[in-house]
Enzyme design. Structure first.
Site, short mmCIF file in Angstrom:
data_model
loop_
_atom_site.label_atom_id
_atom_site.label_comp_id
_atom_site.label_asym_id
_atom_site.label_seq_id
_atom_site.Cartn_x
_atom_site.Cartn_y
_atom_site.Cartn_z
N CYS A 155 25.14 50.48 23.85
CA CYS A 155 25.67 51.02 25.11
C CYS A 155 25.07 52.39 25.39
CB CYS A 155 27.18 51.04 25.13
SG CYS A 155 27.89 51.66 23.63
N GLY A 198 33.65 47.17 25.02
CA GLY A 198 33.09 45.94 25.57
C GLY A 198 32.63 46.17 26.99
N GLU A 223 35.72 52.01 25.73
CA GLU A 223 34.31 52.37 25.71
C GLU A 223 33.57 51.20 26.34
OE1 GLU A 223 33.06 55.14 25.15
OE2 GLU A 223 34.69 56.12 24.06
P1 ADP Z 1 30.62 41.50 25.86
O1 ADP Z 1 29.77 41.33 27.06
O2 ADP Z 1 30.25 42.63 24.97
O3 ADP Z 1 30.90 40.23 25.12
P2 ADP Z 1 33.40 41.48 26.64
O4 ADP Z 1 34.12 42.54 27.37
O5 ADP Z 1 33.36 40.12 27.21
O6 ADP Z 1 31.97 42.08 26.43
O7 ADP Z 1 33.95 41.35 25.15
C1 ADP Z 1 34.34 42.43 24.35
C2 ADP Z 1 35.57 42.03 23.55
O8 ADP Z 1 36.65 41.80 24.46
C3 ADP Z 1 35.42 40.73 22.76
O9 ADP Z 1 36.11 40.84 21.53
C4 ADP Z 1 36.09 39.72 23.65
O10 ADP Z 1 36.57 38.59 22.94
C5 ADP Z 1 37.23 40.52 24.22
N1 ADP Z 1 37.79 40.01 25.47
C6 ADP Z 1 37.20 39.23 26.40
N2 ADP Z 1 38.04 38.97 27.42
C7 ADP Z 1 39.21 39.60 27.14
C8 ADP Z 1 40.47 39.74 27.81
N3 ADP Z 1 40.71 39.17 28.98
N4 ADP Z 1 41.42 40.48 27.21
C9 ADP Z 1 41.20 41.09 26.03
N5 ADP Z 1 40.05 40.99 25.35
C10 ADP Z 1 39.05 40.26 25.89
#
Ligand code: ADP
Length: 476
Positions: free
Chosen positions: A280, A224, A246
């Site tokens: 990515c 993410g 990643e």
């Molecule tokens: P993107 O811009 O690709 O949405 P994110 O990092 O926001 O990137 O999201 C990637 C994943 O991480 C998603 O499944 C999202 O729900 C999850 N996510 C977002 N915030 C948190 C957090 N604080 N802790 C764990 N997972 C999270």
């Protein structure tokens, strides 16, 4: 269609749900996805915790059978599930079908790996003693996935997790519950014992931290954004938990004067704009030496402008919509910033199509320098910039002048420069005369610097993350 959470072998009732909207046509709602609170997450953690020892003791044949079943079904249903993927995420139908096939191949690969799990037996340095080095599962793993590869990324985390004997909790991205649900539905019929695989959909910011902090969850694999990844790494550090991240990229594609122009244009077009630039590994910085610069920019712009942008499900469409309004606005604002900082922009405007969706023309921003925001921050859309450089040495320096290090490409006919670039590009993956995006599934995937953290994903290298190692000494 209701997408429910799957916990301990049961599909849970849900009270709170989120609509799953087609980015090509916002009047098309695919279904409603459960929004778990911490109570359902806790149930999933407990179920996985209880199921983990049983699956850790499973035989290679049981693991092979489960993974092979899933791989076979994904491949058989690639057209149907590819359509679901394209409708949900917005990549074109051929891209959606290709991604489902990829997920199937990943399961097939790890089915084979389950049969090949080996250890080492060495002679001790002391007389008469035997030394064995074996791998064993780590227990419950939390898998947090993004929206841009809604079935392949869950597959390349779940398949090795199960192959090496772990129990799984999948927390997919909120925008793509349909693919996660379809994959887990197949796994629910694969012969896995109850509780070995669990699906928990919900807001990352609400349930993510609890998944990361639970003492019963022994490792987190995350794909993410950089800020979320950094937060997860910090929390895992606090709890001495294994973590694999990643994250972003600002991947350079170097084009040298001696490149085959047609190959360079094709590789850059693919790397920058296919899958709507939402990879990515996308080629977002095109670093071009001055002798070929003008010809390259002209040819690439012409090809880019000819790309057919439209409804992901329509025949002949080459670039689908952006995933949602927030991402579209972010892309447009980066194009605007680049223009204000002196970039020459071609394309990059919002497009109207028959159905209301998040359409955008691909954008090429030339006359940029590497310090501009368009070259330092990840856009995650169909936007590429061009940086003019003097020679190979400057190209390499510019390519490496970034906080990221996922993928790096070079187009050249010089063996000398290609070899030097492979050795000196600061990236986990290097491509010669190939797009920076588009990888094989049986070899490691991952980056260096700010792009990745922890051991590699995919191929045999995945064992490093999903197992722990035991060294046993015996005096017979
Ligand atoms: P993107 O811009 O690709 O949405 P994110 O990092 O926001 O990137 O999201 C990637 C994943 O991480 C998603 O499944 C999202 O729900 C999850 N996510 C977002 N915030 C948190 C957090 N604080 N802790 C764990 N997972 C999270």
């Amino acid at each position: 269609m209701d997408y429910r959470n799957f916990v301990g072998g049961q599909w849970l009732e849900t009270t709170d749900s989120t609509p799953n909207v087609n980015p090509s046509d916002i009047s098309d709602i695919l279904g409603y996805a459960a929004k778990a609170g911490v109570d359902q997450l806790d149930q999933a953690i407990d179920a996985a915790h209880q199921a983990a020892p049983g699956w850790a003791a499973s035989t290679p044949q049981q693991r092979f059978d489960v993974l092979d079943f899933v791989g076979t079904e994904l491949l058989a249903r690639k057209a149907e599930l590819g359509r679901l993927l394209s409708r949900e995420e917005g990549k074109t139908l051929p891209e959606g079908i290709g991604e489902v096939a990829r997920a199937g191949q990943i399961f097939k690969f790890f089915a084979g790996e389950a049969l090949r799990l080996a250890g080492d037996r060495l002679a001790s340095v002391r007389p008469g003693i035997e030394v064995d080095v074996t791998r064993f599962p780590i227990g419950v793993v939390g898998l947090i996935t993004p929206w841009n590869f809604p079935i392949a990324i869950p597959a390349w985390k779940i398949a090795p997790a199960l192959c090496y004997g772990n129990a799984v909790i999948l927390k997919p991205a909120e925008l793509v519950p349909g693919c996660a649900h379809a994959l887990i539905e197949i796994l629910s019929r694969s012969g896995l014992p109850e509780g070995v695989v669990n699906l928990v959909m919900g807001r990352g910011s609400q349930i993510g931290p609890r998944l990361v902090e639970s003492a019963k969850v022994k490792a987190i694999s995350f794909t993410g954004s950089v800020p979320t990844g950094r937060g997860i790494a910090a929390a895992c550090g606090q709890h001495l938990k294994k973590v694999q991240l990643e994250m972003g990229g600002k991947n350079p594609m170097v084009v040298l004067d001696d490149a085959d122009l047609a190959i360079a244009v094709e590789a850059s077009l693919n790397g920058a704009f296919f899958s709507t630039g939402q990879r990515c590994t996308a080629s977002s910085r095109l670093v071009v030496t001055e002798g070929i610069h003008d010809r390259f920019v002209e040819a690439l712009a012409e090809r880019m402008q000819a790309l057919k942008v439209g409804n992901a499900l329509e025949d002949g469409v080459q670039m689908g919509p952006v995933v949602d309004e927030r991402q579209l606005q972010q892309n447009l604002s980066y194009v605007d910033i680049a223009a204000k900082q002196g970039g020459k922009v071609q394309g990059g405007e919002r497009l109207i199509r028959d159905t209301e969706g998040f359409y955008m023309a691909p954008a090429l921003v030339s006359e940029t320098d590497n310090a501009m925001r368009i070259n330092t921050e990840e856009v995650f859309g169909p936007v590429a910039s061009v940086i003019r450089v003097k020679d190979y040495e400057e190209a390499l320096a510019v390519a490496n002048d970034t906080e990221f290090g996922l993928s790096a490409g070079i187009c050249t006919t010089s063996l000398k420069h290609a070899s030097h670039f492979k050795a000196n590009a600061e990236a986990g993956m290097v491509m010669v005369n190939l797009p920076t995006a588009g990888v094989d599934y049986h070899v490691p995937f991952g980056g260096t610097k700010g792009s990745s953290f922890g051991s590699r994903e995919q191929g045999r290298y995945a064992a490093e993350f999903y197992t722990s190692v035991k060294t046993a000494y015996t005096l017979p």
